[in-house]
Scaffold this motif. Structure first.
Motif, PDB file in Angstrom:
ATOM      1  N   ASN A   1       1.978   1.822  -3.549  1.00 52.37           N
ATOM      2  CA  ASN A   1       0.878   2.206  -4.429  1.00 52.37           C
ATOM      3  C   ASN A   1       0.577   3.695  -4.380  1.00 52.37           C
ATOM      4  N   GLN A   2       0.877   4.312  -3.234  1.00 51.28           N
ATOM      5  CA  GLN A   2       0.558   5.729  -3.119  1.00 51.28           C
ATOM      6  C   GLN A   2       1.263   6.559  -4.166  1.00 51.28           C
TER       7      GLN A   2
ATOM      8  N   THR B   1       0.830  -1.208   0.000  1.00 47.54           N
ATOM      9  CA  THR B   1       0.000   0.000   0.000  1.00 47.54           C
ATOM     10  C   THR B   1       0.863   1.256   0.000  1.00 47.54           C
ATOM     11  N   LEU B   2       2.008   1.188   0.673  1.00 50.46           N
ATOM     12  CA  LEU B   2       2.893   2.355   0.687  1.00 50.46           C
ATOM     13  C   LEU B   2       3.398   2.669  -0.715  1.00 50.46           C
TER      14      LEU B   2
ATOM     15  N   VAL C   1      -4.873   3.637  -5.937  1.00 53.96           N
ATOM     16  CA  VAL C   1      -4.537   4.102  -7.278  1.00 53.96           C
ATOM     17  C   VAL C   1      -5.707   4.828  -7.928  1.00 53.96           C
TER      18      VAL C   1
ATOM     19  N   GLU D   1     -11.495  11.752 -14.047  1.00 57.55           N
ATOM     20  CA  GLU D   1     -12.623  12.533 -13.532  1.00 57.55           C
ATOM     21  C   GLU D   1     -13.680  12.583 -14.615  1.00 57.55           C
ATOM     22  N   TYR D   2     -14.666  11.698 -14.544  1.00 55.65           N
ATOM     23  CA  TYR D   2     -15.476  11.354 -15.693  1.00 55.65           C
ATOM     24  C   TYR D   2     -16.106  12.492 -16.486  1.00 55.65           C
ATOM     25  N   PRO D   3     -16.970  13.312 -15.932  1.00 54.49           N
ATOM     26  CA  PRO D   3     -17.599  14.229 -16.900  1.00 54.49           C
ATOM     27  C   PRO D   3     -16.606  15.174 -17.543  1.00 54.49           C
ATOM     28  N   LYS D   4     -15.524  15.479 -16.803  1.00 56.05           N
ATOM     29  CA  LYS D   4     -14.553  16.425 -17.348  1.00 56.05           C
ATOM     30  C   LYS D   4     -13.625  15.761 -18.357  1.00 56.05           C
TER      31      LYS D   4
ATOM     32  N   PHE E   1      -5.058   7.346  -2.855  1.00 54.14           N
ATOM     33  CA  PHE E   1      -3.776   7.108  -3.521  1.00 54.14           C
ATOM     34  C   PHE E   1      -3.348   5.660  -3.371  1.00 54.14           C
TER      35      PHE E   1
ATOM     36  N   ARG F   1       2.065   5.560  -7.239  1.00 53.19           N
ATOM     37  CA  ARG F   1       1.752   5.212  -8.620  1.00 53.19           C
ATOM     38  C   ARG F   1       0.785   6.244  -9.182  1.00 53.19           C
TER      39      ARG F   1
ATOM     40  N   HIS G   1      -2.459   7.743 -10.825  1.00 54.18           N
ATOM     41  CA  HIS G   1      -3.831   7.242 -10.717  1.00 54.18           C
ATOM     42  C   HIS G   1      -4.309   6.707 -12.058  1.00 54.18           C
ATOM     43  N   ILE G   2      -5.209   5.741 -12.012  1.00 49.78           N
ATOM     44  CA  ILE G   2      -5.717   5.188 -13.266  1.00 49.78           C
ATOM     45  C   ILE G   2      -7.178   5.535 -13.477  1.00 49.78           C
ATOM     46  N   THR G   3      -7.810   6.158 -12.510  1.00 48.99           N
ATOM     47  CA  THR G   3      -9.182   6.613 -12.718  1.00 48.99           C
ATOM     48  C   THR G   3      -9.155   7.997 -13.351  1.00 48.99           C
TER      49      THR G   3
END
Lengths: 167, 403
Positions: free
Chosen positions: A37-38, A34-35, B43, A46-49, B40, A40, A42-44
């Motif tokens: 991963n912070q 988890t440490l 991810v 911001e949908y409407p934008k 975070f 990395r 992001h892979i998501t």
């Protein structure tokens, strides 16, 4: 596993396992994951934008095509898509062309409340090389009124306008 | 009003007011930090819509909770239902009273201001007593809701808290025995005299305390009382609006209190690392890092805005600021070390350590799945209680042998 007489285990492995358990090794490994991963990216999105890139074969809402040369509708009103549609969501009204052979559309409606986006309507479409009905890349189906889900011919041909979102 | 009256009544009152007002604000942002860090770790992007990178999100959440309708279920016990959140939040806030933020009092307008609200000689006992009061609110809330989920959550909570109160108390006794005092300030001073943080001789105690404290505050991986997959939301299923906010506030205040206790008892409170080694005395100037760090972050952010480079320059500015700050502290430019600002220095180290433990809470939440109920019980009774008793006996023997 534990205490199973069928599996004879050598003392070194037993000791190693015991040490792993005693030092909570698995827990540290989890914390390390988890440490890491912070940091990395992001892979998501911001949908409407911003939207993700769709693959070429993405099956969005079915739409109709214009004729690439003369700009009229490509559909020859053969009713095959209407017949094959498992949800009975396509409704076509056609009339005989005033001059020449064949029929032309009077109205063509797709009820997106019923449509399951299966793409079966595209398969029997007889126009070549482009099918008159095709699975577009439009996918924003939400609306505030039920009537908004029934797309008339004009909307089917022009497709949905990409909505603009501001901050 | 006489000066004495202001000194003995006025200043502590102001301190209490500051604590009660600043802590909820801090908690609002602690919650944002939690959401960000969890995001975070998974991810994904955390809240970003309200304000710059979601910085106003806590305000929006608070507004929403305040405006929201305050529903009381028809079959609920109205009096207890209202009393429960208050009973939960009051002990949590009261526990802040004995936590020393820095070592030495400072003088402001001729008044002596101590960096703690009260230094009672049974501070540790007071903390234990107060922190076990919070459970009444949870049990009452669960019972008064007249809902099966709340009831089950409250039952679990009471069983869990009673089980973990024991190792929690035992784990603290070791530090108390080593320092020979139950006053929080005295315990930290004893660590200065001993020359090391008590985490070294009391590692077992620290370990037991940390685990029991997480269970005591109902946080992941011991958040069975509000296990959302089984119990909807546990004891606060029926709560909404401000009453829910109070439960929420209590949980996070407890987190801060517990982190402060760990810091004070095992990590030397406001002391710098190795408080007796003179060659690293410049660590006392650690708080000098804050200025360049903030300046670097801000300058980097401004440049980012101009050049459209995301947040890279901000990050670089932060690193640069930290390096500069450490250099400033180490070389003692401008004689800041000789100026000796013990309150600032202490507060810096205290908040740094507390922040680490708060981060640890979030980190654990991002990492571990929830315990099963029987696993929770067997961990508490079969492992933590024997281990903490062993720690007490061992510490006692060691103290006896050394003296």
């Amino acid at each position: 596993m534990k205490g199973d007489p069928a599996i004879s285990r050598d003392p070194a492995a037993v000791l190693r396992d015991l040490l792993r358990q005693f030092l909570l090794l698995e827990l540290w490994v989890g914390l390390w994951v988890t440490l890491k991963n912070q940091f990395r990216p992001h892979i998501t999105v911001e949908y409407p934008k911003e939207t993700v890139d769709l693959s070429p074969r993405f099956r969005g809402m079915p739409r109709l095509r214009y004729h690439p040369e003369n700009g009229e509708e490509l559909c020859i009103a053969c009713h095959l898509c209407e017949v094959i549609c498992p949800d009975d969501c396509i409704h076509i009204v056609s009339e005989k062309k005033p001059e020449g052979k064949g029929k032309r559309l009077v109205s063509f409606e797709i009820n997106y409340e019923r449509c399951c986006l299966c793409g079966l309507c595209v398969d029997p479409c007889p126009t070549k090389p482009l099918t008159a009905i095709y699975m577009s890349h439009d996918y924003e189906l939400a609306d505030t009124k039920r009537e908004g889900f029934v797309a008339p011919l004009k909307a089917l041909l022009d497709g949905s306008q990409q909505k603009e979102y501001s901050e | 009003m006489s000066r004495e009256f202001i000194q003995t009544v006025g200043i502590p009152t102001i301190q209490v007011l500051i604590a009660v007002m600043v802590v909820p604000l801090g908690i609002a942002y602690l919650q944002l930090v939690e959401r960000k860090v969890l995001g975070f770790m998974q991810v994904r992007l955390a809240p970003r819509r309200v304000g710059w990178h979601g910085l106003l999100q806590p305000i929006a959440d608070a507004l929403k909770l305040i405006i929201k309708e305050d529903v009381i279920p028809a079959k609920a016990d109205r009096f207890l239902f209202t009393l429960a959140p208050i009973l939960t939040v009051m002990p949590a806030l009261a526990a802040l009273a004995v936590i020393p933020i820095a070592g030495r009092p400072f003088i402001l307008f001729g008044y002596e201001i101590r960096p703690w609200i009260s230094d009672i000689n049974v501070g540790l006992l007071y903390l234990l007593a107060i922190s076990s009061l919070g459970i009444y609110g949870i049990i009452l809330g669960g019972w008064a809701s007249n809902s099966k989920y709340s009831m089950l959550g409250a039952l679990r909570s009471s069983a869990q808290m009673i089980s973990y109160e024991v190792p929690l108390g035992f784990a603290l006794i070791g530090a108390m025995m080593l320092s020979g005092s139950a006053s929080m300030v005295q315990i930290v001073e004893a660590q200065r005299t001993a020359g090391w943080w008590y985490v070294a001789p009391q590692f077992l105690g620290f370990f037991c305390y940390l685990i029991s404290a997480i269970a005591e505050t109902n946080r992941v991986p011991f958040d069975l009382p509000e296990a959302e997959a089984e119990l909807v939301a546990g004891f606060h299923t029926e709560y909404s609006g401000m009453k829910f906010a109070l439960f929420f506030l209590a949980e996070y205040t407890n987190m801060i209190v517990v982190s402060s206790i760990v810091t004070t008892l095992f990590f030397g409170g406001w002391l710098r690392p190795f408080p007796n080694v003179e060659s690293i005395a410049w660590l006392e100037n650690g708080w000098l890092v804050v200025g360049p760090l903030v300046a670097g972050l801000f300058a980097g952010w401004l440049l980012d805005q101009k050049m459209g480079t995301g947040l890279r320059l901000m990050f670089a500015g932060g690193v640069l600021g930290t390096v500069l700050g450490v250099a400033l502290a180490a070389t003692d430019v401008g004689g800041w070390a000789s100026a000796q600002v013990p309150t600032l220095s202490g507060a810096f180290w205290f908040f740094l350590k507390v922040s680490f433990f708060l981060f640890l809470y979030i980190w654990l939440r991002g990492t571990y799945p929830r315990y099963r109920y029987d696993q929770l019980m067997s961990l508490g009774w079969k492992w933590l209680i024997p281990l903490s008793i062993l720690n007490v006996v061992g510490t006692g023997l060691a103290v006896l042998v050394v003296s």
